[in-house]
Design a protein around this motif. Structure first.
Motif, PDB file in Angstrom:
ATOM      1  N   ASP A 162      10.581  -1.875  -0.850  1.00 34.83           N
ATOM      2  CA  ASP A 162      10.323  -3.173  -0.215  1.00 34.83           C
ATOM      3  C   ASP A 162       8.889  -3.344   0.275  1.00 34.83           C
ATOM      4  OD1 ASP A 162      10.535  -1.352   1.832  1.00 34.83           O
ATOM      5  OD2 ASP A 162      11.854  -2.573   3.084  1.00 34.83           O
ATOM      6  N   ARG A 163       8.140  -2.254   0.354  1.00 40.83           N
ATOM      7  CA  ARG A 163       6.762  -2.376   0.859  1.00 40.83           C
ATOM      8  C   ARG A 163       5.863  -1.293   0.280  1.00 40.83           C
ATOM      9  NH1 ARG A 163       8.184  -2.648   6.803  1.00 40.83           N
ATOM     10  NH2 ARG A 163      10.268  -2.907   6.015  1.00 40.83           N
ATOM     11  N   VAL A 164       4.591  -1.616   0.243  1.00 38.63           N
ATOM     12  CA  VAL A 164       3.583  -0.659  -0.230  1.00 38.63           C
ATOM     13  C   VAL A 164       2.829  -0.174   0.998  1.00 38.63           C
ATOM     14  CG1 VAL A 164       1.554  -0.371  -1.705  1.00 38.63           C
ATOM     15  CG2 VAL A 164       3.289  -2.052  -2.322  1.00 38.63           C
ATOM     16  N   LEU A 165       2.609   1.097   1.069  1.00 39.17           N
ATOM     17  CA  LEU A 165       1.822   1.652   2.172  1.00 39.17           C
ATOM     18  C   LEU A 165       0.397   1.838   1.676  1.00 39.17           C
ATOM     19  CD1 LEU A 165       1.418   3.177   4.890  1.00 39.17           C
ATOM     20  CD2 LEU A 165       2.394   5.167   3.804  1.00 39.17           C
ATOM     21  N   ILE A 166      -0.526   1.254   2.399  1.00 42.71           N
ATOM     22  CA  ILE A 166      -1.929   1.355   2.005  1.00 42.71           C
ATOM     23  C   ILE A 166      -2.626   2.268   3.013  1.00 42.71           C
ATOM     24  CG2 ILE A 166      -4.046   0.038   1.498  1.00 42.71           C
ATOM     25  CD1 ILE A 166      -1.740  -1.156  -0.011  1.00 42.71           C
ATOM     26  N   ILE A 167      -3.287   3.258   2.527  1.00 38.85           N
ATOM     27  CA  ILE A 167      -4.071   4.121   3.411  1.00 38.85           C
ATOM     28  C   ILE A 167      -5.538   3.881   3.093  1.00 38.85           C
ATOM     29  CG2 ILE A 167      -4.537   6.488   4.130  1.00 38.85           C
ATOM     30  CD1 ILE A 167      -1.753   7.249   3.219  1.00 38.85           C
ATOM     31  N   ARG A 168      -6.285   3.500   4.112  1.00 36.58           N
ATOM     32  CA  ARG A 168      -7.723   3.286   3.891  1.00 36.58           C
ATOM     33  C   ARG A 168      -8.442   4.583   4.184  1.00 36.58           C
ATOM     34  NH1 ARG A 168      -9.283  -0.699   7.771  1.00 36.58           N
ATOM     35  NH2 ARG A 168     -11.321  -0.059   7.103  1.00 36.58           N
ATOM     36  N   LYS A 169      -9.091   5.111   3.175  1.00 37.27           N
ATOM     37  CA  LYS A 169      -9.748   6.409   3.335  1.00 37.27           C
ATOM     38  C   LYS A 169     -10.889   6.340   4.344  1.00 37.27           C
ATOM     39  CE  LYS A 169      -9.105   7.135  -1.537  1.00 37.27           C
ATOM     40  NZ  LYS A 169      -9.798   7.446  -2.776  1.00 37.27           N
ATOM     41  N   GLY A 170     -11.071   7.446   5.036  1.00 36.27           N
ATOM     42  CA  GLY A 170     -12.218   7.553   5.929  1.00 36.27           C
ATOM     43  C   GLY A 170     -12.101   6.725   7.198  1.00 36.27           C
ATOM     44  N   SER A 171     -10.898   6.256   7.541  1.00 30.00           N
ATOM     45  CA  SER A 171     -10.772   5.458   8.765  1.00 30.00           C
ATOM     46  C   SER A 171      -9.827   6.144   9.744  1.00 30.00           C
ATOM     47  CB  SER A 171     -10.246   4.066   8.423  1.00 30.00           C
ATOM     48  OG  SER A 171      -9.071   4.189   7.670  1.00 30.00           O
ATOM     49  N   GLN A 172      -9.808   5.647  10.966  1.00 26.14           N
ATOM     50  CA  GLN A 172      -8.894   6.178  11.975  1.00 26.14           C
ATOM     51  C   GLN A 172      -7.475   5.689  11.665  1.00 26.14           C
ATOM     52  OE1 GLN A 172      -9.420   7.895  15.240  1.00 26.14           O
ATOM     53  NE2 GLN A 172     -11.036   8.662  13.903  1.00 26.14           N
ATOM     54  N   PRO A 173      -6.455   6.481  11.983  1.00 29.34           N
ATOM     55  CA  PRO A 173      -5.092   6.067  11.646  1.00 29.34           C
ATOM     56  C   PRO A 173      -4.719   4.703  12.246  1.00 29.34           C
ATOM     57  CG  PRO A 173      -5.086   8.293  12.543  1.00 29.34           C
ATOM     58  CD  PRO A 173      -6.502   7.810  12.601  1.00 29.34           C
ATOM     59  N   ASP A 174      -5.249   4.393  13.443  1.00 34.81           N
ATOM     60  CA  ASP A 174      -4.833   3.134  14.059  1.00 34.81           C
ATOM     61  C   ASP A 174      -5.405   1.912  13.362  1.00 34.81           C
ATOM     62  OD1 ASP A 174      -3.044   4.177  15.732  1.00 34.81           O
ATOM     63  OD2 ASP A 174      -4.322   4.173  17.520  1.00 34.81           O
ATOM     64  N   ASP A 175      -6.345   2.114  12.456  1.00 35.35           N
ATOM     65  CA  ASP A 175      -6.826   0.973  11.683  1.00 35.35           C
ATOM     66  C   ASP A 175      -6.766   1.271  10.188  1.00 35.35           C
ATOM     67  OD1 ASP A 175      -7.781  -1.638  11.592  1.00 35.35           O
ATOM     68  OD2 ASP A 175      -9.794  -0.889  11.098  1.00 35.35           O
ATOM     69  N   GLY A 176      -6.209   2.407   9.850  1.00 38.14           N
ATOM     70  CA  GLY A 176      -6.287   2.850   8.459  1.00 38.14           C
ATOM     71  C   GLY A 176      -4.975   2.790   7.703  1.00 38.14           C
ATOM     72  N   ILE A 177      -3.905   2.417   8.416  1.00 35.48           N
ATOM     73  CA  ILE A 177      -2.611   2.418   7.749  1.00 35.48           C
ATOM     74  C   ILE A 177      -2.026   1.013   7.763  1.00 35.48           C
ATOM     75  CG2 ILE A 177      -0.257   3.343   7.827  1.00 35.48           C
ATOM     76  CD1 ILE A 177      -1.712   5.926   8.957  1.00 35.48           C
ATOM     77  N   TRP A 178      -1.839   0.468   6.594  1.00 37.60           N
ATOM     78  CA  TRP A 178      -1.380  -0.918   6.455  1.00 37.60           C
ATOM     79  C   TRP A 178      -0.188  -0.966   5.516  1.00 37.60           C
ATOM     80  CZ3 TRP A 178      -3.761  -5.441   8.470  1.00 37.60           C
ATOM     81  CH2 TRP A 178      -4.881  -5.164   9.273  1.00 37.60           C
ATOM     82  N   PHE A 179       0.591  -2.017   5.666  1.00 32.95           N
ATOM     83  CA  PHE A 179       1.708  -2.235   4.747  1.00 32.95           C
ATOM     84  C   PHE A 179       1.523  -3.574   4.047  1.00 32.95           C
ATOM     85  CE2 PHE A 179       3.336   0.723   7.821  1.00 32.95           C
ATOM     86  CZ  PHE A 179       4.040   1.626   7.031  1.00 32.95           C
ATOM     87  N   LEU A 180       1.854  -3.588   2.766  1.00 30.15           N
ATOM     88  CA  LEU A 180       1.958  -4.857   2.056  1.00 30.15           C
ATOM     89  C   LEU A 180       3.441  -5.007   1.720  1.00 30.15           C
ATOM     90  CD1 LEU A 180       0.288  -7.230   0.798  1.00 30.15           C
ATOM     91  CD2 LEU A 180       0.603  -6.057  -1.372  1.00 30.15           C
ATOM     92  N   GLU A 181       4.088  -5.932   2.414  1.00 33.45           N
ATOM     93  CA  GLU A 181       5.525  -6.121   2.192  1.00 33.45           C
ATOM     94  C   GLU A 181       5.719  -6.937   0.918  1.00 33.45           C
ATOM     95  OE1 GLU A 181       7.651  -7.475   5.630  1.00 33.45           O
ATOM     96  OE2 GLU A 181       6.741  -5.933   6.912  1.00 33.45           O
ATOM     97  N   VAL A 182       6.579  -6.434   0.049  1.00 38.72           N
ATOM     98  CA  VAL A 182       6.775  -7.138  -1.222  1.00 38.72           C
ATOM     99  C   VAL A 182       8.201  -7.652  -1.397  1.00 38.72           C
ATOM    100  CG1 VAL A 182       4.894  -5.888  -2.354  1.00 38.72           C
ATOM    101  CG2 VAL A 182       7.224  -5.004  -2.551  1.00 38.72           C
ATOM    102  N   ASP A 183       9.152  -7.082  -0.623  1.00 37.83           N
ATOM    103  CA  ASP A 183      10.535  -7.538  -0.795  1.00 37.83           C
ATOM    104  C   ASP A 183      11.352  -7.326   0.488  1.00 37.83           C
ATOM    105  OD1 ASP A 183      12.649  -8.643  -2.169  1.00 37.83           O
ATOM    106  OD2 ASP A 183      13.375  -6.730  -2.923  1.00 37.83           O
ATOM    107  N   THR A 184      10.752  -7.599   1.638  1.00 33.94           N
ATOM    108  CA  THR A 184      11.472  -7.446   2.908  1.00 33.94           C
ATOM    109  C   THR A 184      12.208  -8.759   3.212  1.00 33.94           C
ATOM    110  OG1 THR A 184       9.489  -8.193   4.026  1.00 33.94           O
ATOM    111  CG2 THR A 184       9.774  -5.813   3.850  1.00 33.94           C
ATOM    112  N   PRO A 185      13.100  -8.767   4.219  1.00 34.04           N
ATOM    113  CA  PRO A 185      13.783 -10.024   4.570  1.00 34.04           C
ATOM    114  C   PRO A 185      12.789 -11.151   4.884  1.00 34.04           C
ATOM    115  CG  PRO A 185      14.846  -8.185   5.668  1.00 34.04           C
ATOM    116  CD  PRO A 185      13.637  -7.621   4.968  1.00 34.04           C
ATOM    117  N   TYR A 186      11.680 -10.817   5.564  1.00 31.92           N
ATOM    118  CA  TYR A 186      10.686 -11.851   5.888  1.00 31.92           C
ATOM    119  C   TYR A 186      10.078 -12.439   4.615  1.00 31.92           C
ATOM    120  CZ  TYR A 186       6.339 -13.989   7.483  1.00 31.92           C
ATOM    121  OH  TYR A 186       5.316 -14.877   7.701  1.00 31.92           O
ATOM    122  N   VAL A 187       9.749 -11.555   3.673  1.00 34.27           N
ATOM    123  CA  VAL A 187       9.141 -12.010   2.421  1.00 34.27           C
ATOM    124  C   VAL A 187      10.122 -12.905   1.660  1.00 34.27           C
ATOM    125  CG1 VAL A 187       8.485 -11.144   0.123  1.00 34.27           C
ATOM    126  CG2 VAL A 187       7.426 -10.170   2.159  1.00 34.27           C
TER     127      VAL A 187
END
Ligand SMILES: Nc1nc2c(ncn2[C@@H]2O[C@H](COP(=O)(O)OP(=O)(O)O)[C@@H](O)[C@H]2O)c(=O)[nH]1
Ligand SMILES: Nc1ncnc2c1ncn2[C@@H]1O[C@H](COP(=O)(O)OP(=O)(O)O)[C@@H](O)[C@H]1O
Length: 400
Positions: free
Chosen positions: A86-111
């Protein structure tokens, strides 16, 4: 090794049409989920260029989805991994975890809910945050009942615990009201366009003006690790109730219509015509608030201090307030090298040396108890350091 962390453009499956050129592979990642390839990123590092395209393998067609939510500020060094379908986890290299971990929801209830509204394929960004916060609080009630007064008392007593969702409105500011603090005072045409662009969680026409909660307003509170308070009308509460967002719904009642009128007039912020309109609307708001089953709790605001004590009790604040977020300080920089190992609920990030066995900083990212999500932040991420000789290798061996 288990699922590949990501594959870059030169490794895309053959069915993809040729002619896709990418200026920098570190700004784009692709991942397969459910017969579709999601291409995330852009030609350069800027947020502007960060887009999402989908290649549907069954039809060999490209889809340009409606992209909702606030996206990362840069797309430098992306990895894409799929913890679920239902979602893709995006890790941005070279960043702090609090700004480096994102989700792209592709099939969640909200989507799925937004796809019905927009009539297009939808994907939604949501930043990953460590720790948990509690459900947002929706407070409704007729004009003059004391919602603002109660919310202010709560925010003054527990400044680190609650954050106010600053709504947008087309009504004119009152004398003491500040733009960006009490409301974002907005032109009707601008607000209507933003509503159309999917920037609002909910909106309603109230007493002749447009009011709405933007996704960003709620995300800003989540970023501070605070519990979000929404002071919105009954229609807005109904929209939130009908959405995938879980919240606590509280309706504030006046002791009588006479007292409501007295308070509204004593506040002295409305013209006579506006007072009369608000009192007329109060009748149907009270009917809906008390009888619709929409609200989890109804509070009578007779004596202010008593009502405030009851509100605190409802929120579990009569004793120990606790802390808003259980987030431990953790200083790591997500690695620049391709050293991510993916399991179903656990992702091992290898920082420092690319030689796993020699690495002295191995982190586990646990995504087994995610909560929240678009619209807003995704909470419940756990990141912890693991001993390279023990758990890390064990997990990686299981994945192999
Ligand atoms: N649906 C919705 N209602 C809102 C929002 N912000 C404020 N309201 C409601 O709009 C109504 C009028 O608010 P306001 O003009 O500040 O007057 P007041 O309630 O007399 O203080 C109140 O019922 C608010 O709860 C919002 O973002 N969405
Ligand atoms: N329990 C109460 N008893 C008397 N006056 C109150 C009480 N609660 C609020 N007020 C006053 O009533 C007026 C309206 O309150 P306010 O918080 O602005 O209402 P709302 O945000 O629901 O429109 C304010 O002048 C406030 O000081």
């Amino acid at each position: 090794m288990g699922e590949a962390p990501a594959f870059y453009i030169e490794e895309l499956p053959e069915e993809l049409p040729s002619g896709i050129t990418l200026k920098s592979r570190s700004c784009e990642a692709a991942i397969d989920i459910g017969g579709k390839t999601y291409l995330i990123g852009g030609a350069d590092e800027s947020a502007l260029s960060l887009g999402v395209r989908i290649f549907d393998k069954s039809t060999s067609q490209w889809i340009n989805p409606t992209v909702l939510g606030t996206k990362p500020k840069t797309c430098k060094g992306l990895w894409a991994v799929s913890p679920g379908q239902d979602r893709v986890l995006i890790i941005r290299k070279g960043s702090q975890p609090d700004d480096g971990i994102w989700f792209l929801e592709v099939d969640t209830p909200y989507v799925r809910e937004q796809e019905k509204l927009h009539g297009t394929k939808v994907v939604a960004w949501s930043k990953g945050m460590r720790g948990n916060t509690q459900k947002p609080i929706v407070i409704s009630g007729p004009s003059g009942v004391g919602k603002g007064t109660l919310v202010n008392k709560l925010m003054e007593e527990f400044p680190s615990f609650f954050g106010f969702s600053v709504s947008h409105t087309t009504r004119a500011p009152r004398v003491m009201e500040k733009d960006g603090i009490h409301y974002h005072f907005t032109e009707k045409s601008v607000m209507e366009r933003d509503i159309k662009d999917g920037k609002f969680l909910e909106y309603a026409s109230v007493h002749g003006n447009l009011y709405g909660t933007s996704i960003e307003a709620v995300e800003l509170v989540a970023d501070e690790g605070k519990r979000c308070i929404l002071d919105i009308d009954v229609q807005g509460a109904r929209s939130v109730r009908a959405s995938s967002i879980e919240a606590m719904f509280i309706f504030i009642c006046p002791p009588s219509m006479e007292e409501l009128e007295r308070r509204l007039r004593a506040r002295g912020t409305e013209t006579e015509e506006q007072v009369l309109k608000r009192l007329r609307n109060a009748k149907s708001e009270l009917e809906q608030g008390v009888s619709s089953g929409l609200f989890d709790h109804i509070l009578y605001n007779d004596n202010l201090d008593d009502c405030y004590q009851r509100l605190k009790k409802l929120l579990g604040l009569d004793g120990n307030a606790g802390s808003a977020v259980q987030s431990l300080p953790l200083e790591i920089n997500l690695p620049l090298k391709d050293s991510v190992y993916v399991g179903k609920n656990k992702i091992i990030i290898c920082c420092g040396s690319s030689e796993l066995k020699e690495s002295h900083s191995l982190f586990a990212l646990d995504v087994s108890s995610l909560n929240g999500g678009a619209p807003g932040r995704t909470r419940g991420l756990t990141i912890y350091q693991v001993d390279p000789c023990c758990e890390g290798l064990e997990v990686i061996n299981k994945l192999s």
